[in-house]
Design an enzyme around this catalytic site. Structure first.
Site, PDB file in Angstrom:
ATOM      1  N   HIS A  70       0.827  -1.209   0.000  1.00 41.11           N
ATOM      2  CA  HIS A  70       0.000   0.000   0.000  1.00 41.11           C
ATOM      3  C   HIS A  70       0.857   1.253   0.000  1.00 41.11           C
ATOM      4  O   HIS A  70       0.516   2.251  -0.631  1.00 41.11           O
ATOM      5  CB  HIS A  70      -0.945   0.006   1.205  1.00 41.11           C
ATOM      6  CG  HIS A  70      -2.134  -0.882   1.029  1.00 41.11           C
ATOM      7  ND1 HIS A  70      -3.384  -0.582   1.491  1.00 41.11           N
ATOM      8  CD2 HIS A  70      -2.258  -2.086   0.414  1.00 41.11           C
ATOM      9  CE1 HIS A  70      -4.239  -1.547   1.176  1.00 41.11           C
ATOM     10  NE2 HIS A  70      -3.571  -2.473   0.529  1.00 41.11           N
ATOM     11  N   ASP A  71       1.975   1.207   0.710  1.00 37.50           N
ATOM     12  CA  ASP A  71       2.857   2.377   0.731  1.00 37.50           C
ATOM     13  C   ASP A  71       3.433   2.627  -0.668  1.00 37.50           C
ATOM     14  O   ASP A  71       3.341   3.732  -1.202  1.00 37.50           O
ATOM     15  CB  ASP A  71       3.997   2.175   1.741  1.00 37.50           C
ATOM     16  CG  ASP A  71       4.808   3.444   1.931  1.00 37.50           C
ATOM     17  OD1 ASP A  71       4.257   4.548   1.709  1.00 37.50           O
ATOM     18  OD2 ASP A  71       5.994   3.351   2.303  1.00 37.50           O
ATOM     19  N   ASP A  78       7.282   5.859   0.290  1.00 40.55           N
ATOM     20  CA  ASP A  78       7.756   7.061   0.993  1.00 40.55           C
ATOM     21  C   ASP A  78       7.170   7.182   2.386  1.00 40.55           C
ATOM     22  O   ASP A  78       7.193   8.257   2.983  1.00 40.55           O
ATOM     23  CB  ASP A  78       7.393   8.312   0.179  1.00 40.55           C
ATOM     24  CG  ASP A  78       5.882   8.543   0.129  1.00 40.55           C
ATOM     25  OD1 ASP A  78       5.131   7.575   0.416  1.00 40.55           O
ATOM     26  OD2 ASP A  78       5.453   9.663  -0.165  1.00 40.55           O
ATOM     27  N   HIS A 198      -0.689 -13.231  -0.952  1.00 43.90           N
ATOM     28  CA  HIS A 198      -1.941 -13.723  -0.360  1.00 43.90           C
ATOM     29  C   HIS A 198      -1.828 -15.160   0.143  1.00 43.90           C
ATOM     30  O   HIS A 198      -2.827 -15.769   0.497  1.00 43.90           O
ATOM     31  CB  HIS A 198      -3.095 -13.569  -1.366  1.00 43.90           C
ATOM     32  CG  HIS A 198      -3.497 -12.138  -1.601  1.00 43.90           C
ATOM     33  ND1 HIS A 198      -4.390 -11.747  -2.556  1.00 43.90           N
ATOM     34  CD2 HIS A 198      -3.115 -10.998  -0.975  1.00 43.90           C
ATOM     35  CE1 HIS A 198      -4.539 -10.429  -2.513  1.00 43.90           C
ATOM     36  NE2 HIS A 198      -3.776  -9.943  -1.564  1.00 43.90           N
ATOM     37  N   THR A 199      -0.636 -15.685   0.192  1.00 47.92           N
ATOM     38  CA  THR A 199      -0.407 -16.976   0.849  1.00 47.92           C
ATOM     39  C   THR A 199      -0.475 -16.860   2.367  1.00 47.92           C
ATOM     40  O   THR A 199      -0.542 -17.861   3.075  1.00 47.92           O
ATOM     41  CB  THR A 199       0.955 -17.578   0.424  1.00 47.92           C
ATOM     42  OG1 THR A 199       1.164 -18.795   1.138  1.00 47.92           O
ATOM     43  CG2 THR A 199       2.106 -16.653   0.747  1.00 47.92           C
ATOM     44  N   ASP A 249      -5.756 -18.027   2.309  1.00 49.06           N
ATOM     45  CA  ASP A 249      -5.137 -19.273   1.866  1.00 49.06           C
ATOM     46  C   ASP A 249      -5.476 -20.337   2.913  1.00 49.06           C
ATOM     47  O   ASP A 249      -4.646 -20.704   3.747  1.00 49.06           O
ATOM     48  CB  ASP A 249      -3.622 -19.013   1.777  1.00 49.06           C
ATOM     49  CG  ASP A 249      -2.821 -20.236   1.369  1.00 49.06           C
ATOM     50  OD1 ASP A 249      -3.422 -21.267   1.028  1.00 49.06           O
ATOM     51  OD2 ASP A 249      -1.589 -20.143   1.410  1.00 49.06           O
ATOM     52  N   ASP A 257       3.919 -20.056   1.655  1.00 45.68           N
ATOM     53  CA  ASP A 257       4.257 -21.228   0.838  1.00 45.68           C
ATOM     54  C   ASP A 257       3.601 -21.082  -0.536  1.00 45.68           C
ATOM     55  O   ASP A 257       3.098 -20.005  -0.864  1.00 45.68           O
ATOM     56  CB  ASP A 257       3.815 -22.520   1.544  1.00 45.68           C
ATOM     57  CG  ASP A 257       2.326 -22.526   1.857  1.00 45.68           C
ATOM     58  OD1 ASP A 257       1.576 -21.699   1.285  1.00 45.68           O
ATOM     59  OD2 ASP A 257       1.891 -23.342   2.681  1.00 45.68           O
TER      60      ASP A 257
HETATM   61  C1  HEM Z   1      -3.197  -7.780  -7.016  1.00 48.27           C
HETATM   62  C2  HEM Z   1      -3.752  -6.757  -6.392  1.00 48.27           C
HETATM   63  C3  HEM Z   1      -4.155  -6.863  -4.972  1.00 48.27           C
HETATM   64  C4  HEM Z   1      -5.413  -6.676  -4.504  1.00 48.27           C
HETATM   65  C5  HEM Z   1      -6.636  -6.280  -5.299  1.00 48.27           C
HETATM   66  C6  HEM Z   1      -5.364  -6.937  -3.090  1.00 48.27           C
HETATM   67  C7  HEM Z   1      -6.441  -6.852  -2.248  1.00 48.27           C
HETATM   68  C8  HEM Z   1      -6.460  -7.320  -0.963  1.00 48.27           C
HETATM   69  C9  HEM Z   1      -7.626  -7.384  -0.137  1.00 48.27           C
HETATM   70  C10 HEM Z   1      -9.022  -6.906  -0.551  1.00 48.27           C
HETATM   71  C11 HEM Z   1      -7.274  -7.941   1.036  1.00 48.27           C
HETATM   72  C12 HEM Z   1      -8.166  -8.239   2.214  1.00 48.27           C
HETATM   73  C13 HEM Z   1      -8.417  -6.999   3.015  1.00 48.27           C
HETATM   74  C14 HEM Z   1      -9.538  -7.246   3.985  1.00 48.27           C
HETATM   75  O1  HEM Z   1     -10.684  -7.313   3.545  1.00 48.27           O
HETATM   76  O2  HEM Z   1      -9.268  -7.448   5.183  1.00 48.27           O
HETATM   77  C15 HEM Z   1      -5.868  -8.221   0.963  1.00 48.27           C
HETATM   78  C16 HEM Z   1      -5.144  -8.791   1.978  1.00 48.27           C
HETATM   79  C17 HEM Z   1      -3.790  -8.968   1.919  1.00 48.27           C
HETATM   80  N1  HEM Z   1      -2.956  -8.581   0.896  1.00 48.27           N
HETATM   81 FE1  HEM Z   1      -3.530  -7.993  -0.933  1.00 48.27          FE
HETATM   82  N2  HEM Z   1      -4.092  -7.269  -2.727  1.00 48.27           N
HETATM   83  C18 HEM Z   1      -3.311  -7.227  -3.844  1.00 48.27           C
HETATM   84  C19 HEM Z   1      -1.957  -7.432  -3.901  1.00 48.27           C
HETATM   85  C20 HEM Z   1      -1.171  -7.669  -2.797  1.00 48.27           C
HETATM   86  C21 HEM Z   1       0.271  -7.601  -2.781  1.00 48.27           C
HETATM   87  C22 HEM Z   1       1.136  -7.181  -3.960  1.00 48.27           C
HETATM   88  C23 HEM Z   1       0.662  -7.943  -1.528  1.00 48.27           C
HETATM   89  C24 HEM Z   1       2.055  -8.031  -0.965  1.00 48.27           C
HETATM   90  C25 HEM Z   1       3.083  -8.501  -1.622  1.00 48.27           C
HETATM   91  C26 HEM Z   1      -0.529  -8.233  -0.770  1.00 48.27           C
HETATM   92  C27 HEM Z   1      -0.544  -8.681   0.521  1.00 48.27           C
HETATM   93  C28 HEM Z   1      -1.688  -8.924   1.241  1.00 48.27           C
HETATM   94  C29 HEM Z   1      -1.680  -9.581   2.535  1.00 48.27           C
HETATM   95  C30 HEM Z   1      -0.477 -10.159   3.242  1.00 48.27           C
HETATM   96  C31 HEM Z   1      -3.000  -9.595   2.968  1.00 48.27           C
HETATM   97  C32 HEM Z   1      -3.535 -10.137   4.294  1.00 48.27           C
HETATM   98  C33 HEM Z   1      -3.722  -8.994   5.251  1.00 48.27           C
HETATM   99  C34 HEM Z   1      -4.158  -9.416   6.643  1.00 48.27           C
HETATM  100  O3  HEM Z   1      -3.866 -10.545   7.061  1.00 48.27           O
HETATM  101  O4  HEM Z   1      -4.778  -8.592   7.329  1.00 48.27           O
HETATM  102  N3  HEM Z   1      -1.624  -8.022  -1.559  1.00 48.27           N
HETATM  103  N4  HEM Z   1      -5.392  -7.825  -0.251  1.00 48.27           N
END
Ligand code: HEM
Ligand SMILES: *[C@@H]1O[C@H](CO)[C@@H](O)[C@H](O)[C@H]1NC(C)=O
Ligand SMILES: *[C@@H]1O[C@H](CO)[C@@H](O)[C@H](O)[C@H]1NC(C)=O
Ligand SMILES: *[C@@H]1O[C@H](CO)[C@@H](O)[C@H](O)[C@H]1NC(C)=O
Ligand SMILES: *[C@@H]1O[C@H](CO)[C@@H](O)[C@H](O)[C@H]1NC(C)=O
Ligand SMILES: CC(=O)N[C@H]1CO[C@H](CO)[C@@H](O)[C@@H]1O
Length: 329
Positions: A70-71, A78, A198-199, A249, A257
Protein backbone atom coordinates in the site's frame (compact mmCIF):
# COMPACT_ATOMS: atom_id res chain seq x y z
CA UNK A 1 -5.63 -3.59 -24.91
CA UNK A 2 -5.95 -3.22 -21.16
CA UNK A 3 -9.29 -1.84 -20.00
CA UNK A 4 -10.03 -0.37 -23.43
CA UNK A 5 -6.90 1.75 -23.25
CA UNK A 6 -4.46 1.65 -26.13
CA UNK A 7 -0.70 1.38 -25.79
CA UNK A 8 -0.23 5.09 -26.25
CA UNK A 9 -2.73 5.77 -23.47
CA UNK A 10 -0.79 3.50 -21.13
CA UNK A 11 2.44 5.17 -22.14
CA UNK A 12 1.06 8.65 -21.39
CA UNK A 13 -0.36 7.51 -18.06
CA UNK A 14 2.95 5.97 -17.22
CA UNK A 15 4.64 9.31 -17.79
CA UNK A 16 2.07 11.09 -15.66
CA UNK A 17 2.32 8.61 -12.82
CA UNK A 18 6.10 8.40 -12.89
CA UNK A 19 6.41 12.16 -12.79
CA UNK A 20 3.96 12.22 -9.90
CA UNK A 21 6.03 9.67 -8.05
CA UNK A 22 9.53 10.90 -8.74
CA UNK A 23 11.68 12.73 -11.22
CA UNK A 24 14.49 10.29 -10.64
CA UNK A 25 15.06 6.99 -12.37
CA UNK A 26 13.39 4.16 -10.54
CA UNK A 27 15.31 3.10 -7.49
CA UNK A 28 18.26 5.39 -8.09
CA UNK A 29 20.06 6.06 -4.81
CA UNK A 30 18.92 2.87 -3.09
CA UNK A 31 21.38 0.17 -2.16
CA UNK A 32 21.69 -2.89 0.00
CA UNK A 33 23.28 -1.91 3.31
CA UNK A 34 22.66 1.85 3.03
CA UNK A 35 22.93 2.16 6.84
CA UNK A 36 26.10 0.08 7.16
CA UNK A 37 28.12 3.07 8.39
CA UNK A 38 25.45 5.41 9.72
CA UNK A 39 23.59 2.78 11.74
CA UNK A 40 25.29 -0.61 11.52
CA UNK A 41 22.75 -2.32 13.78
CA UNK A 42 19.69 -1.00 11.91
CA UNK A 43 18.60 -4.23 10.25
CA UNK A 44 19.37 -6.34 13.32
CA UNK A 45 17.26 -4.01 15.46
CA UNK A 46 14.31 -4.26 13.05
CA UNK A 47 14.56 -8.05 12.94
CA UNK A 48 14.74 -8.29 16.71
CA UNK A 49 11.59 -6.23 17.26
CA UNK A 50 9.74 -8.18 14.56
CA UNK A 51 10.73 -11.55 15.96
CA UNK A 52 9.50 -10.41 19.40
CA UNK A 53 6.22 -9.28 17.86
CA UNK A 54 5.77 -12.45 15.81
CA UNK A 55 6.23 -14.54 18.94
CA UNK A 56 3.14 -12.99 20.53
CA UNK A 57 1.10 -11.66 17.58
CA UNK A 58 1.80 -13.76 14.48
CA UNK A 59 -1.40 -12.58 12.80
CA UNK A 60 0.27 -9.20 12.26
CA UNK A 61 2.48 -10.76 9.57
CA UNK A 62 -0.26 -10.32 6.95
CA UNK A 63 -1.03 -6.65 7.53
CA UNK A 64 2.67 -5.79 7.88
CA UNK A 65 3.51 -7.37 4.52
CA UNK A 66 0.53 -5.68 2.91
CA UNK A 67 1.55 -2.29 4.33
CA UNK A 68 4.63 -2.09 2.07
CA UNK A 69 2.42 -2.77 -0.97
CA UNK A 70 0.00 0.00 0.00
CA UNK A 71 2.86 2.38 0.73
CA UNK A 72 4.68 1.75 -2.56
CA UNK A 73 1.61 1.84 -4.80
CA UNK A 74 0.53 5.26 -3.54
CA UNK A 75 3.04 8.11 -4.05
CA UNK A 76 5.88 5.62 -4.11
CA UNK A 77 7.53 3.91 -1.13
CA UNK A 78 7.76 7.06 0.99
CA UNK A 79 6.04 6.11 4.23
CA UNK A 80 2.95 8.12 3.23
CA UNK A 81 0.70 5.27 4.40
CA UNK A 82 1.88 5.85 7.97
CA UNK A 83 0.97 9.52 8.33
CA UNK A 84 -1.84 10.52 10.63
CA UNK A 85 -4.04 13.50 10.02
CA UNK A 86 -5.93 15.55 12.60
CA UNK A 87 -9.05 15.27 10.43
CA UNK A 88 -8.54 11.67 9.27
CA UNK A 89 -7.82 12.82 5.72
CA UNK A 90 -4.61 10.86 5.12
CA UNK A 91 -4.18 7.64 3.11
CA UNK A 92 -4.60 5.31 6.06
CA UNK A 93 -8.21 6.44 6.48
CA UNK A 94 -9.13 5.67 2.88
CA UNK A 95 -11.39 2.61 2.42
CA UNK A 96 -8.87 0.18 0.85
CA UNK A 97 -6.92 0.25 4.09
CA UNK A 98 -9.65 -1.76 5.81
CA UNK A 99 -7.66 -4.25 7.88
CA UNK A 100 -4.35 -2.43 7.60
CA UNK A 101 -3.06 -3.00 11.08
CA UNK A 102 0.27 -2.92 12.83
CA UNK A 103 1.01 0.80 12.63
CA UNK A 104 2.00 0.63 16.30
CA UNK A 105 4.57 -2.05 15.42
CA UNK A 106 6.23 0.33 12.96
CA UNK A 107 6.27 2.93 15.76
CA UNK A 108 7.89 0.39 18.06
CA UNK A 109 10.62 -0.37 15.52
CA UNK A 110 11.18 3.35 14.98
CA UNK A 111 11.51 3.96 18.70
CA UNK A 112 14.18 1.29 18.97
CA UNK A 113 16.04 2.72 15.98
CA UNK A 114 15.87 6.30 17.26
CA UNK A 115 17.44 5.13 20.50
CA UNK A 116 20.37 3.55 18.65
CA UNK A 117 20.83 6.12 15.87
CA UNK A 118 18.60 9.18 16.04
CA UNK A 119 17.34 10.74 12.79
CA UNK A 120 19.01 8.19 10.53
CA UNK A 121 16.61 5.45 9.41
CA UNK A 122 13.54 6.46 7.39
CA UNK A 123 10.06 5.17 8.07
CA UNK A 124 9.74 4.09 4.42
CA UNK A 125 12.80 1.84 4.88
CA UNK A 126 11.37 0.44 8.11
CA UNK A 127 8.20 -0.61 6.26
CA UNK A 128 10.33 -2.31 3.57
CA UNK A 129 12.51 -4.14 6.09
CA UNK A 130 9.53 -5.21 8.17
CA UNK A 131 7.84 -6.67 5.05
CA UNK A 132 10.89 -8.86 4.50
CA UNK A 133 11.18 -9.87 8.15
CA UNK A 134 7.53 -10.94 8.47
CA UNK A 135 7.91 -12.98 5.28
CA UNK A 136 10.89 -14.79 6.79
CA UNK A 137 9.00 -15.21 10.08
CA UNK A 138 6.22 -17.06 8.24
CA UNK A 139 8.80 -19.42 6.63
CA UNK A 140 8.98 -17.50 3.37
CA UNK A 141 12.07 -16.40 1.46
CA UNK A 142 14.79 -14.02 2.61
CA UNK A 143 15.97 -11.28 0.27
CA UNK A 144 18.39 -8.39 0.61
CA UNK A 145 16.34 -5.20 1.05
CA UNK A 146 17.61 -2.09 -0.67
CA UNK A 147 17.52 0.91 1.66
CA UNK A 148 18.12 4.65 1.42
CA UNK A 149 14.50 5.77 0.97
CA UNK A 150 13.47 9.05 2.52
CA UNK A 151 10.07 9.97 3.89
CA UNK A 152 7.48 12.02 2.04
CA UNK A 153 5.28 14.65 3.58
CA UNK A 154 2.07 14.18 1.60
CA UNK A 155 -0.67 11.64 2.32
CA UNK A 156 -4.14 12.11 0.89
CA UNK A 157 -7.39 10.24 1.52
CA UNK A 158 -8.28 10.50 -2.16
CA UNK A 159 -5.13 8.84 -3.54
CA UNK A 160 -5.90 5.16 -2.80
CA UNK A 161 -9.43 5.43 -4.20
CA UNK A 162 -8.58 7.39 -7.34
CA UNK A 163 -9.45 5.29 -10.40
CA UNK A 164 -6.50 3.86 -12.31
CA UNK A 165 -3.71 5.45 -10.24
CA UNK A 166 -5.12 4.35 -6.88
CA UNK A 167 -4.90 0.91 -5.31
CA UNK A 168 -6.32 -1.92 -7.39
CA UNK A 169 -9.61 -3.16 -5.96
CA UNK A 170 -10.46 -6.71 -4.91
CA UNK A 171 -12.85 -6.74 -7.86
CA UNK A 172 -10.24 -5.71 -10.45
CA UNK A 173 -10.09 -7.74 -13.64
CA UNK A 174 -6.85 -8.88 -15.21
CA UNK A 175 -6.48 -5.94 -17.59
CA UNK A 176 -6.89 -3.43 -14.78
CA UNK A 177 -4.38 -5.33 -12.65
CA UNK A 178 -1.82 -5.49 -15.44
CA UNK A 179 -2.28 -1.81 -16.10
CA UNK A 180 -1.89 -0.96 -12.42
CA UNK A 181 1.44 -2.82 -12.35
CA UNK A 182 2.63 -1.39 -15.68
CA UNK A 183 1.95 2.16 -14.51
CA UNK A 184 4.48 1.59 -11.75
CA UNK A 185 7.13 0.08 -13.97
CA UNK A 186 6.33 -3.48 -12.87
CA UNK A 187 5.57 -6.31 -15.29
CA UNK A 188 3.00 -9.09 -15.48
CA UNK A 189 5.33 -11.55 -13.81
CA UNK A 190 5.66 -9.15 -10.86
CA UNK A 191 1.85 -9.08 -10.72
CA UNK A 192 1.39 -12.81 -10.34
CA UNK A 193 4.44 -13.22 -8.09
CA UNK A 194 3.43 -10.43 -5.71
CA UNK A 195 -0.17 -11.65 -5.63
CA UNK A 196 1.44 -14.68 -3.99
CA UNK A 197 1.60 -12.45 -0.89
CA UNK A 198 -1.94 -13.72 -0.36
CA UNK A 199 -0.41 -16.98 0.85
CA UNK A 200 -0.66 -15.43 4.30
CA UNK A 201 -3.33 -13.44 6.07
CA UNK A 202 -7.01 -12.83 5.97
CA UNK A 203 -9.73 -10.96 4.15
CA UNK A 204 -12.93 -9.50 5.49
CA UNK A 205 -16.12 -10.99 4.02
CA UNK A 206 -16.96 -7.60 2.56
CA UNK A 207 -14.02 -7.96 0.14
CA UNK A 208 -15.53 -11.05 -1.52
CA UNK A 209 -19.16 -11.51 -0.45
CA UNK A 210 -20.58 -10.24 -3.72
CA UNK A 211 -19.09 -13.41 -5.24
CA UNK A 212 -21.24 -15.44 -2.86
CA UNK A 213 -24.52 -13.57 -2.91
CA UNK A 214 -24.98 -10.94 -5.54
CA UNK A 215 -22.36 -11.17 -8.24
CA UNK A 216 -24.13 -9.29 -11.02
CA UNK A 217 -26.84 -7.71 -8.90
CA UNK A 218 -29.30 -10.55 -9.47
CA UNK A 219 -28.71 -12.60 -6.36
CA UNK A 220 -26.27 -14.84 -8.20
CA UNK A 221 -22.85 -16.32 -7.41
CA UNK A 222 -19.55 -15.93 -9.25
CA UNK A 223 -19.53 -18.71 -11.87
CA UNK A 224 -15.72 -18.78 -11.87
CA UNK A 225 -15.60 -19.86 -8.22
CA UNK A 226 -15.71 -23.50 -7.09
CA UNK A 227 -19.33 -24.05 -5.90
CA UNK A 228 -18.17 -26.19 -2.97
CA UNK A 229 -15.94 -23.38 -1.81
CA UNK A 230 -18.80 -20.90 -2.22
CA UNK A 231 -21.00 -23.11 -0.03
CA UNK A 232 -18.30 -23.26 2.64
CA UNK A 233 -17.75 -19.49 2.58
CA UNK A 234 -21.49 -18.83 2.88
CA UNK A 235 -21.49 -20.63 6.23
CA UNK A 236 -18.91 -18.15 7.45
CA UNK A 237 -20.03 -14.93 5.77
CA UNK A 238 -23.63 -13.81 5.93
CA UNK A 239 -24.73 -11.04 3.53
CA UNK A 240 -23.47 -7.56 4.47
CA UNK A 241 -21.27 -8.87 7.24
CA UNK A 242 -18.63 -6.23 7.95
CA UNK A 243 -16.74 -7.85 10.79
CA UNK A 244 -16.14 -11.52 9.96
CA UNK A 245 -13.10 -12.55 7.96
CA UNK A 246 -11.79 -15.61 6.16
CA UNK A 247 -8.32 -16.96 5.48
CA UNK A 248 -6.95 -15.94 2.10
CA UNK A 249 -5.14 -19.27 1.87
CA UNK A 250 -7.22 -21.70 3.96
CA UNK A 251 -5.21 -24.37 5.70
CA UNK A 252 -1.89 -22.55 5.59
CA UNK A 253 -2.67 -18.87 6.01
CA UNK A 254 0.05 -18.56 8.64
CA UNK A 255 2.70 -20.04 6.38
CA UNK A 256 4.31 -18.40 3.39
CA UNK A 257 4.26 -21.23 0.84
CA UNK A 258 2.99 -22.04 -2.68
CA UNK A 259 -0.48 -23.22 -1.66
CA UNK A 260 -2.08 -19.92 -2.70
CA UNK A 261 -1.28 -20.77 -6.32
CA UNK A 262 -2.64 -24.31 -5.89
CA UNK A 263 -5.94 -22.95 -4.62
CA UNK A 264 -6.29 -20.25 -7.25
CA UNK A 265 -5.71 -22.75 -10.05
CA UNK A 266 -8.45 -24.92 -8.47
CA UNK A 267 -10.83 -21.95 -8.70
CA UNK A 268 -10.52 -21.35 -4.97
CA UNK A 269 -8.96 -17.93 -5.06
CA UNK A 270 -10.80 -15.86 -2.45
CA UNK A 271 -10.80 -12.48 -4.17
CA UNK A 272 -11.88 -11.74 -7.72
CA UNK A 273 -8.43 -10.23 -8.25
CA UNK A 274 -6.92 -13.62 -7.33
CA UNK A 275 -9.24 -15.50 -9.69
CA UNK A 276 -8.46 -12.98 -12.45
CA UNK A 277 -4.92 -14.35 -12.62
CA UNK A 278 -6.40 -17.33 -14.47
CA UNK A 279 -7.56 -15.07 -17.30
CA UNK A 280 -4.15 -14.30 -18.74
CA UNK A 281 -1.93 -16.95 -20.33
CA UNK A 282 1.25 -15.64 -18.70
CA UNK A 283 -0.10 -15.37 -15.16
CA UNK A 284 -1.88 -18.71 -15.47
CA UNK A 285 1.27 -20.44 -16.71
CA UNK A 286 3.24 -18.92 -13.84
CA UNK A 287 0.81 -20.24 -11.22
CA UNK A 288 1.12 -23.75 -12.59
CA UNK A 289 4.91 -23.43 -12.63
CA UNK A 290 4.89 -22.09 -9.08
CA UNK A 291 3.18 -25.21 -7.76
CA UNK A 292 5.48 -27.62 -9.58
CA UNK A 293 8.67 -29.31 -8.52
CA UNK A 294 10.97 -26.68 -10.03
CA UNK A 295 9.05 -23.72 -8.61
CA UNK A 296 10.95 -20.43 -8.63
CA UNK A 297 8.32 -18.62 -6.54
CA UNK A 298 10.47 -17.99 -3.46
CA UNK A 299 13.34 -16.55 -5.45
CA UNK A 300 10.97 -14.56 -7.67
CA UNK A 301 9.14 -13.09 -4.69
CA UNK A 302 12.32 -11.47 -3.39
CA UNK A 303 13.15 -10.09 -6.84
CA UNK A 304 9.67 -8.62 -7.30
CA UNK A 305 9.62 -7.17 -3.78
CA UNK A 306 12.89 -5.36 -4.55
CA UNK A 307 11.31 -3.99 -7.76
CA UNK A 308 8.20 -2.92 -5.89
CA UNK A 309 10.42 -1.29 -3.26
CA UNK A 310 11.90 0.99 -5.91
CA UNK A 311 8.63 2.60 -6.98
CA UNK A 312 8.78 6.39 -6.80
CA UNK A 313 11.30 6.53 -3.98
CA UNK A 314 12.68 9.75 -2.52
CA UNK A 315 16.45 9.59 -2.07
CA UNK A 316 19.46 11.83 -1.45
CA UNK A 317 18.28 15.19 -0.18
CA UNK A 318 14.64 14.68 -1.15
CA UNK A 319 12.03 14.33 1.57
CA UNK A 320 13.09 13.90 5.17
CA UNK A 321 13.86 11.33 7.86
CA UNK A 322 10.84 11.47 10.11
CA UNK A 323 11.41 11.39 13.85
CA UNK A 324 8.01 9.84 14.43
CA UNK A 325 6.51 7.73 11.64
CA UNK A 326 2.97 9.02 12.02
CA UNK A 327 4.02 12.69 11.82
CA UNK A 328 5.95 15.01 9.53
CA UNK A 329 8.88 16.66 11.30
C1 HEM B 1 -3.20 -7.78 -7.02
C2 HEM B 1 -3.75 -6.76 -6.39
C3 HEM B 1 -4.16 -6.86 -4.97
C4 HEM B 1 -5.41 -6.68 -4.50
C5 HEM B 1 -6.64 -6.28 -5.30
C6 HEM B 1 -5.36 -6.94 -3.09
C7 HEM B 1 -6.44 -6.85 -2.25
C8 HEM B 1 -6.46 -7.32 -0.96
C9 HEM B 1 -7.63 -7.38 -0.14
C10 HEM B 1 -9.02 -6.91 -0.55
C11 HEM B 1 -7.27 -7.94 1.04
C12 HEM B 1 -8.17 -8.24 2.21
C13 HEM B 1 -8.42 -7.00 3.02
C14 HEM B 1 -9.54 -7.25 3.98
O1 HEM B 1 -10.68 -7.31 3.55
O2 HEM B 1 -9.27 -7.45 5.18
C15 HEM B 1 -5.87 -8.22 0.96
C16 HEM B 1 -5.14 -8.79 1.98
C17 HEM B 1 -3.79 -8.97 1.92
N1 HEM B 1 -2.96 -8.58 0.90
FE1 HEM B 1 -3.53 -7.99 -0.93
N2 HEM B 1 -4.09 -7.27 -2.73
C18 HEM B 1 -3.31 -7.23 -3.84
C19 HEM B 1 -1.96 -7.43 -3.90
C20 HEM B 1 -1.17 -7.67 -2.80
C21 HEM B 1 0.27 -7.60 -2.78
C22 HEM B 1 1.14 -7.18 -3.96
C23 HEM B 1 0.66 -7.94 -1.53
C24 HEM B 1 2.05 -8.03 -0.96
C25 HEM B 1 3.08 -8.50 -1.62
C26 HEM B 1 -0.53 -8.23 -0.77
C27 HEM B 1 -0.54 -8.68 0.52
C28 HEM B 1 -1.69 -8.92 1.24
C29 HEM B 1 -1.68 -9.58 2.53
C30 HEM B 1 -0.48 -10.16 3.24
C31 HEM B 1 -3.00 -9.60 2.97
C32 HEM B 1 -3.53 -10.14 4.29
C33 HEM B 1 -3.72 -8.99 5.25
C34 HEM B 1 -4.16 -9.42 6.64
O3 HEM B 1 -3.87 -10.54 7.06
O4 HEM B 1 -4.78 -8.59 7.33
N3 HEM B 1 -1.62 -8.02 -1.56
N4 HEM B 1 -5.39 -7.83 -0.25
C1 LIG C 1 -12.05 -4.53 -16.74
O1 LIG C 1 -12.53 -3.56 -15.86
C2 LIG C 1 -12.53 -2.27 -16.39
C3 LIG C 1 -12.88 -1.28 -15.28
O2 LIG C 1 -13.95 -1.70 -14.51
C4 LIG C 1 -13.53 -2.20 -17.56
O3 LIG C 1 -13.54 -0.90 -18.12
C5 LIG C 1 -13.10 -3.21 -18.60
O4 LIG C 1 -14.05 -3.28 -19.64
C6 LIG C 1 -12.92 -4.60 -17.99
N1 LIG C 1 -12.28 -5.47 -18.96
C7 LIG C 1 -12.74 -6.68 -19.24
C8 LIG C 1 -11.98 -7.44 -20.27
O5 LIG C 1 -13.70 -7.14 -18.68
C1 LIG D 1 -10.46 9.56 13.28
O1 LIG D 1 -10.63 8.17 13.26
C2 LIG D 1 -10.57 7.57 14.55
C3 LIG D 1 -10.69 6.06 14.39
O2 LIG D 1 -9.90 5.59 13.34
C4 LIG D 1 -11.69 8.12 15.42
O3 LIG D 1 -11.58 7.59 16.72
C5 LIG D 1 -11.61 9.64 15.48
O4 LIG D 1 -12.73 10.15 16.15
C6 LIG D 1 -11.57 10.24 14.09
N1 LIG D 1 -11.35 11.67 14.16
C7 LIG D 1 -11.99 12.55 13.40
C8 LIG D 1 -11.60 13.98 13.56
O5 LIG D 1 -12.84 12.22 12.58
C1 LIG E 1 -28.16 -7.20 -5.28
O1 LIG E 1 -27.66 -6.09 -6.02
C2 LIG E 1 -28.68 -5.31 -6.59
C3 LIG E 1 -28.03 -4.26 -7.47
O2 LIG E 1 -26.94 -3.64 -6.83
C4 LIG E 1 -29.53 -4.70 -5.48
O3 LIG E 1 -30.55 -3.91 -6.01
C5 LIG E 1 -30.11 -5.84 -4.63
O4 LIG E 1 -30.80 -5.30 -3.53
C6 LIG E 1 -29.03 -6.76 -4.13
N1 LIG E 1 -29.61 -7.90 -3.48
C7 LIG E 1 -29.24 -8.33 -2.27
C8 LIG E 1 -29.90 -9.55 -1.76
O5 LIG E 1 -28.37 -7.76 -1.63
C1 LIG F 1 6.95 18.96 1.71
O1 LIG F 1 8.20 18.77 1.13
C2 LIG F 1 8.47 19.64 0.07
C3 LIG F 1 9.82 19.28 -0.52
O2 LIG F 1 10.23 18.01 -0.17
C4 LIG F 1 8.46 21.07 0.57
O3 LIG F 1 8.68 21.95 -0.51
C5 LIG F 1 7.14 21.37 1.23
O4 LIG F 1 7.17 22.63 1.83
C6 LIG F 1 6.84 20.33 2.29
N1 LIG F 1 5.50 20.55 2.81
C7 LIG F 1 5.20 20.42 4.09
C8 LIG F 1 3.76 20.64 4.46
O5 LIG F 1 6.02 20.14 4.93
C1 LIG G 1 -6.48 1.86 10.45
C2 LIG G 1 -7.37 2.85 9.81
O1 LIG G 1 -7.07 4.01 9.79
N1 LIG G 1 -8.46 2.37 9.25
C3 LIG G 1 -9.40 3.21 8.51
C4 LIG G 1 -9.53 2.68 7.10
O2 LIG G 1 -10.59 3.24 6.37
C5 LIG G 1 -11.83 3.10 7.00
C6 LIG G 1 -12.91 3.57 6.04
O3 LIG G 1 -12.61 4.83 5.48
C7 LIG G 1 -11.82 3.85 8.34
O4 LIG G 1 -13.09 3.75 8.98
C8 LIG G 1 -10.74 3.23 9.23
O5 LIG G 1 -10.63 3.92 10.42
Amino acid sequence: MAGGMNLFGIFMLQIIVLSLFSLHAEGQGLKVGFYKKSCPQAEVIVSKVISDVMAVAPSLSGPLLRMHFHDCFIRGCDGSVLLDSPTNQSEKFSPPNLSLRGFNIIDRVKLALEKACPDVVSCADIVALVARDVTVATKGPFWEVETGRRDGNVSLFIDPITPVTGLPSFASNISVLKQSWALRGLNTKDLVVLSGGHTIGISHCSSFDSRLYNFTGEGDTDPTMDPNYIARLKLKCKPNDLTTFAELDPGSFKTFDDSYFKLVTKRRGLLQSDAALLDDPETRAYMIQATSEGSTFFKDFGVSMVSMGRIGVLTGSQGEIRKVCTKRN
